[in-house]
Structures are given as C-alpha cells and as structure tokens.
Enzyme design. Sequence first.
Site: not given
Length: 298
Positions: A214, A216
């Site tokens: 992902d 963050d």
Amino acid sequence: MQNADTTKTKIGIIGGSGLGDRLAGSQNVEQVYVDTPFGPPSGPLLATTWHGVDVVFLSRHGEGHTLPPSAVPYRANIYALKAVGVTRIIASGAVGSLREEIEPTHLVICDQVIDKTHKRASTFFDKGVATHVEWAEPFCPTLRQSLIAASSDDKTLHDRGTYVVMEGPQFSTRAESHMHRSWGGDLIGMTCCPEAKLAREAEMCYALVAMATDYDCWRESGPAVDKHTLLNEIIGHLNNAADSAFALIEQTVKTLAGEDAPDCHCQSALELAIWSNKSKVSLTLVKKLAPIIGRYFR
Ligand SMILES: [Zn+2]
C-alpha cells in the site's frame, strides 16, 4: 549443537507465512528444532534442498503469525540460522510505499535503512565484549546483485530503496509518514531491524526483498474507498507481491547452486570489529556465542 560446515553456500530464507507455505508445498521439508542461548527461534527451521542448494526457511512471525514485530526473537532466529550453517540470508517482508513510483505489488531490493526501533535487543554483544561492526552498507552488495540479476521484470522490481524501520505495532500518523518521506525514506516497515544488524554481526550475507502492499498514509486514498475494500485490496497486493517474491527468490537460488560461500565483507565483519582485549573476554561468553565469534578466540 554441531559446528556447521561453512564452505558451501547454505541459504536461509526468512519470510512471512505466505512464502513458507509456498516452499513447504513444493518440497519435502524437514522440520528442525533448534534452541539457542537467546531462547527458541520463531518456529522450527524448515530444511530442504531446493534446485540443488541447501535451504533453510524460517517464518519470522511464527506459526499462525502470532508474534508481532516487537516480539519476534530476532537474536534467536539469526543465531539458529548461523548454528545450522547458513551463510547467506534472503529475507522478505511487507512494507508500505513512501514513493509514487513504488506501486503496491512491486518488489524492492533495499540498499539502505533508517532504524527507528527502540524496544528490541539489537546486538549479540550487549555485555562482556565490545564489538562494533561496519554498517554503512547494511545489505550484502553481492546478494543484492544476485537478486536484481534474477529478475525478469524491471518495471515492478526496484533495485534500491531506503527502508525506514518503525517500532509499531501502530502504523504511522500522516505527519510521521510525510517526515519519513522528507528523510529520504522509500519504504516503511517494522521488521528489517534488528534482523539485518544481527546478520551482519553473525557474519552472514543478508539481503531483503521488500513487498509493497500500500502507499502508507501520506497519500490519501480518497473518500470513496471504504475500509473493507481497502483492506481486501492490501491483502490482494500482498498475495501478488508474495507470488512475485517467491518466484524471484526461487530464480536467485537457482543461480546460486553450486557456489562456495561468498568472499565478501559480510563474511568477515568481525575481523576488525572486536575492540576488547580478547584475553579479558570470559570463556563462558565465548562458548555462548561460539557459532558467531568462536573462530576469533581459538
Ligand atoms: Zn555478503
């Protein structure tokens, strides 16, 4: 515990349960239980021969992923791998990306670390012997090159990246995430340290395949995405990245078949690092750390 034969490459693979399941599913593996002066490792070592190379797999978070990053027995893990003769470690771990170009599912062969952990025993040499290893280049350059060369896809594999290691278990605030970016961090994760530091102290090559799941929290995902969709997305990214990491590690292991133990600086990291007068270091300590420092006290 037996003294290991270090003349041949024996590869340790440290990973999450996804990688271990893939390896165990494709091979006959032997479970090896090792105890160490630092307690037992995260779980049994899974030993096998993979493409002609002796390989030992260790699941970092234990069976059922029950050990959070701060509770992983890093010293026991590295000690156990050293004691069974591992010379090189390929580790993998999930990370958040701090850079637009490192997209979820991409892999990064990290080259630098910023260590923010503060609750973990991060050295084998906390008392009785003053030892200071070089750490300017935290990952083995030779093993990194083997991983990079084994990749067939340079669009989804990044050949460098700075990994910021946080204590966790909570994720970063948005302010922290922006700060990590301003520091030059490319990835955020919770497990690379002290693992990589201990591998250097134990004179083993260590390289890390970071799996981006992902972006963050510095990069806002937009109001339309609900929490469950986001979580399912992250799990999907992790599964895809773990497939790619497994394929990359398998290809790398094939290229290392038949190689002798490498001749790089990791393998002699302690040569100039022990600052104590050796005659003053207790035999009990030397015995305790025998797989790691024994050869310097003969
Ligand atoms: Zn090395």
